[in-house]
Design an enzyme around this catalytic site. Structure first.
Site, PDB file in Angstrom:
ATOM      1  N   SER A  57      10.219   5.376  10.647  1.00 35.61           N
ATOM      2  CA  SER A  57      10.822   4.903   9.498  1.00 35.61           C
ATOM      3  C   SER A  57      11.835   6.022   8.857  1.00 35.61           C
ATOM      4  O   SER A  57      11.746   7.176   9.401  1.00 35.61           O
ATOM      5  CB  SER A  57       9.740   4.764   8.187  1.00 35.61           C
ATOM      6  OG  SER A  57       9.235   5.889   7.724  1.00 35.61           O
ATOM      7  N   ASP A  94      12.612   2.233  12.162  1.00 32.89           N
ATOM      8  CA  ASP A  94      12.198   1.157  11.437  1.00 32.89           C
ATOM      9  C   ASP A  94      12.865   1.074   9.926  1.00 32.89           C
ATOM     10  O   ASP A  94      13.059   2.285   9.423  1.00 32.89           O
ATOM     11  CB  ASP A  94      10.736   1.449  11.245  1.00 32.89           C
ATOM     12  CG  ASP A  94       9.912   0.202  10.635  1.00 32.89           C
ATOM     13  OD1 ASP A  94      10.410  -0.873  10.607  1.00 32.89           O
ATOM     14  OD2 ASP A  94       8.750   0.520  10.032  1.00 32.89           O
ATOM     15  N   HIS A  95      13.260   0.118   9.414  1.00 29.58           N
ATOM     16  CA  HIS A  95      13.864  -0.136   7.930  1.00 29.58           C
ATOM     17  C   HIS A  95      15.077   0.817   7.946  1.00 29.58           C
ATOM     18  O   HIS A  95      15.101   1.356   7.045  1.00 29.58           O
ATOM     19  CB  HIS A  95      13.030  -0.068   6.974  1.00 29.58           C
ATOM     20  CG  HIS A  95      11.957  -1.315   7.106  1.00 29.58           C
ATOM     21  ND1 HIS A  95      11.994  -2.085   6.324  1.00 29.58           N
ATOM     22  CD2 HIS A  95      10.648  -0.953   7.422  1.00 29.58           C
ATOM     23  CE1 HIS A  95      11.052  -3.166   6.547  1.00 29.58           C
ATOM     24  NE2 HIS A  95      10.069  -2.335   7.207  1.00 29.58           N
ATOM     25  N   HIS A 190       4.281  -5.502   3.089  1.00 29.61           N
ATOM     26  CA  HIS A 190       4.133  -4.191   3.359  1.00 29.61           C
ATOM     27  C   HIS A 190       2.760  -3.327   2.705  1.00 29.61           C
ATOM     28  O   HIS A 190       2.480  -3.768   1.321  1.00 29.61           O
ATOM     29  CB  HIS A 190       5.274  -3.312   3.104  1.00 29.61           C
ATOM     30  CG  HIS A 190       6.269  -3.688   4.133  1.00 29.61           C
ATOM     31  ND1 HIS A 190       7.524  -4.168   3.862  1.00 29.61           N
ATOM     32  CD2 HIS A 190       6.332  -3.411   5.609  1.00 29.61           C
ATOM     33  CE1 HIS A 190       8.434  -4.486   4.786  1.00 29.61           C
ATOM     34  NE2 HIS A 190       7.655  -3.624   5.904  1.00 29.61           N
ATOM     35  N   GLY A 191       2.173  -2.358   3.160  1.00 28.51           N
ATOM     36  CA  GLY A 191       1.357  -1.744   2.613  1.00 28.51           C
ATOM     37  C   GLY A 191      -0.214  -2.179   2.256  1.00 28.51           C
ATOM     38  O   GLY A 191      -0.560  -3.240   3.171  1.00 28.51           O
ATOM     39  N   SER A 226      -0.524  -5.426   8.991  1.00 28.95           N
ATOM     40  CA  SER A 226      -1.821  -4.742   9.157  1.00 28.95           C
ATOM     41  C   SER A 226      -3.097  -5.740   8.492  1.00 28.95           C
ATOM     42  O   SER A 226      -2.873  -6.387   7.476  1.00 28.95           O
ATOM     43  CB  SER A 226      -1.837  -3.519   8.115  1.00 28.95           C
ATOM     44  OG  SER A 226      -1.142  -2.238   8.893  1.00 28.95           O
ATOM     45  N   ASP A 268       1.474  -0.440  10.469  1.00 31.86           N
ATOM     46  CA  ASP A 268       1.547   1.036  10.156  1.00 31.86           C
ATOM     47  C   ASP A 268       0.303   1.368   9.317  1.00 31.86           C
ATOM     48  O   ASP A 268      -0.371   2.374   9.556  1.00 31.86           O
ATOM     49  CB  ASP A 268       3.015   1.222   9.285  1.00 31.86           C
ATOM     50  CG  ASP A 268       2.957   2.892   8.987  1.00 31.86           C
ATOM     51  OD1 ASP A 268       2.271   3.698   9.190  1.00 31.86           O
ATOM     52  OD2 ASP A 268       4.228   2.975   7.981  1.00 31.86           O
TER      53      ASP A 268
HETATM   54  P1  13P Z   1       2.082  -2.584   7.229  1.00 30.50           P
HETATM   55  O1  13P Z   1       2.169  -1.903   5.903  1.00 30.50           O
HETATM   56  O2  13P Z   1       1.564  -4.165   7.019  1.00 30.50           O
HETATM   57  O3  13P Z   1       1.310  -1.862   8.153  1.00 30.50           O
HETATM   58  O4  13P Z   1       3.395  -2.922   7.901  1.00 30.50           O
HETATM   59  C1  13P Z   1       4.137  -2.044   8.361  1.00 30.50           C
HETATM   60  C2  13P Z   1       5.518  -2.416   8.858  1.00 30.50           C
HETATM   61  O5  13P Z   1       6.003  -3.581   8.752  1.00 30.50           O
HETATM   62  C3  13P Z   1       6.500  -1.517   9.266  1.00 30.50           C
HETATM   63  O6  13P Z   1       7.816  -1.838   9.405  1.00 30.50           O
HETATM   64  O1  G3H Z   2       7.460  -0.645   6.586  1.00 31.51           O
HETATM   65  C1  G3H Z   2       7.467   0.445   6.096  1.00 31.51           C
HETATM   66  C2  G3H Z   2       6.521   1.156   6.871  1.00 31.51           C
HETATM   67  O2  G3H Z   2       4.970   1.232   6.594  1.00 31.51           O
HETATM   68  C3  G3H Z   2       6.977   2.755   6.663  1.00 31.51           C
HETATM   69  O3  G3H Z   2       6.625   3.237   5.645  1.00 31.51           O
HETATM   70  O4  G3H Z   2       8.519   4.556   4.606  1.00 31.51           O
HETATM   71  O5  G3H Z   2       6.124   5.197   3.856  1.00 31.51           O
HETATM   72  O6  G3H Z   2       7.418   5.620   6.051  1.00 31.51           O
HETATM   73  P1  G3H Z   2       7.188   4.948   4.944  1.00 31.51           P
HETATM   74 ZN    ZN Z   3       8.356  -3.163   7.839  1.00 29.72          ZN
END
Ligand code: 13P
Ligand code: G3H
Ligand code: ZN
Length: 326
Positions: A57, A94-95, A190-191, A226, A268
């Site tokens: 990320s 990612d993102h 997420h999370g 997750s 993640d």
């Molecule tokens: P989780 O928070 O469900 O693990 O999702 C991770 C994710 O989408 C990373 O881009």
């Molecule tokens: O989708 C997001 C990931 O879980 C990344 O999380 O921005 O805390 O690294 P982060």
């Molecule tokens: Zn994501």
């Protein structure tokens, strides 16, 4: 000063996705924040014979450093080969928020990038994504776009509610931007706090079906997938951590998705929970411990063994390539 991904032994996701969709599984996309997490991910995937996307990320890039991340990608390839595994490995942003971070990552050695334009209106999302695709494709790097918004928290974006992907927008988005894969919102988030205990978490697999009809065979991506295992929540709490009871996405829902056009599933939080639970347990059971190899090593082992089970339970990617010697 950077590398090309080819110099690092990395590959794009193109062939991985074709093979995944043809054979009805999904490629694991696991985030990493440090060396031990990378080792856990590549160890698990090599031993299971699963292709893998190592995800970083923007927050992780800042934490690890753009000079180090590509070399961790190369190390992952070297680890897999040393174990006798031929699994393909992609290094993915990612993102990604804008063209600037995309350029930084591609020039450093990433083989795949995401441009997350989902918070823009449809027209701006197309414009921003298209610019990224032009830059990336000129360097043979692949791009993931996103339509629809997931609830939850990332470093840079916090969304309270889902905005499900509108299947009617998908065909135009893919055609106009020329992206290589598309992340959609069908109820994942997420999370660690996706659903409350007692909820019956269901994905909108009907939306996924509609999307598949609009762009047959096109690789679809699920974020926020997750499972939030209860055992890690309990261990974290048992050893002094504070975390709300929560449940994640059930394996059964994700397994249905990975058999469809979903070619990549992002995880993640589960790795973070496994890692944190193990570190807390080491300190909780041995307060005298101060050797980082003891708590980081335990965390690495737990994350690896949990991801090995996940590869079977939700991705179905086990044995797609030669399994490594242990
Ligand atoms: P989780 O928070 O469900 O693990 O999702 C991770 C994710 O989408 C990373 O881009
Ligand atoms: O989708 C997001 C990931 O879980 C990344 O999380 O921005 O805390 O690294 P982060
Ligand atoms: Zn994501």
């Amino acid at each position: 000063m950077g590398y090309t991904y080819k110099e690092l032994g990395l590959v794009t996701t193109k062939e991985m996705f074709e093979k995944a969709n043809k054979n009805g599984y999904a490629v694991p996309a696991f985030n990493f924040n440090n060396m031990e997490m990378m080792q856990a991910i590549v160890g698990a995937c090599a031993e299971m014979g699963s292709p893998v996307i190592l995800q970083c990320s923007p927050g992780a890039l800042k934490y690890i450093g753009k000079e180090v991340v590509p070399l961790l990608g190369k190390a992952a390839v070297d680890i897999a080969r040393a174990k006798g595994s031929d699994i393909p490995i992609a290094l993915h942003l990612d993102h990604g928020e804008d063209l600037e971070i995309v350029k930084t990552c591609i020039d450093a050695g990433f083989s795949s990038v995401m441009i997350d334009g989902s918070h823009y209106d449809f027209g701006t999302n197309i414009k921003v994504t298209k610019e990224v695709v032009e830059y990336a494709h000129s360097r043979e790097v692949v791009v993931e776009g996103e339509l629809g918004i997931l609830a939850g928290i990332e470093d840079n974006v916090k969304a309270e509610k889902h905005t499900y992907t509108d299947p009617k927008e998908v065909e135009e988005f893919v055609r106009e931007t020329n992206v290589d894969s598309l992340a959609i919102a069908i109820g994942t988030s997420h999370g660690a706090h996706k659903f409350k205990p007692g909820d019956d978490p269901k994905l909108r697999l009907d939306i996924l079906e509609e999307v598949e009809k609009k762009v047959p065979g096109f690789p679809i991506v699920l974020h926020g997938s997750s499972a939030v295992p209860a055992k890690y929540i309990e261990t974290i709490k048992e050893y002094g951590g504070q975390i709300k009871d929560a449940i994640g996405i059930p394996n059964s829902e994700l397994l249905k998705a990975s058999k469809s056009a979903v070619a990549k599933i992002n995880v993640d939080t589960d790795g973070r929970l496994a890692f944190t639970a193990s570190v807390r347990k080491v300190f909780g059971t041995n307060p005298k411990e101060f050797d980082p190899r003891k708590f980081l090593g335990a965390a690495r082992d737990e994350m690896k063994s949990y991801y090995k089970t996940k590869i079977v339970d939700i991705f179905g990617s086990e044995g797609a390539y030669k399994k490594a010697d242990k």
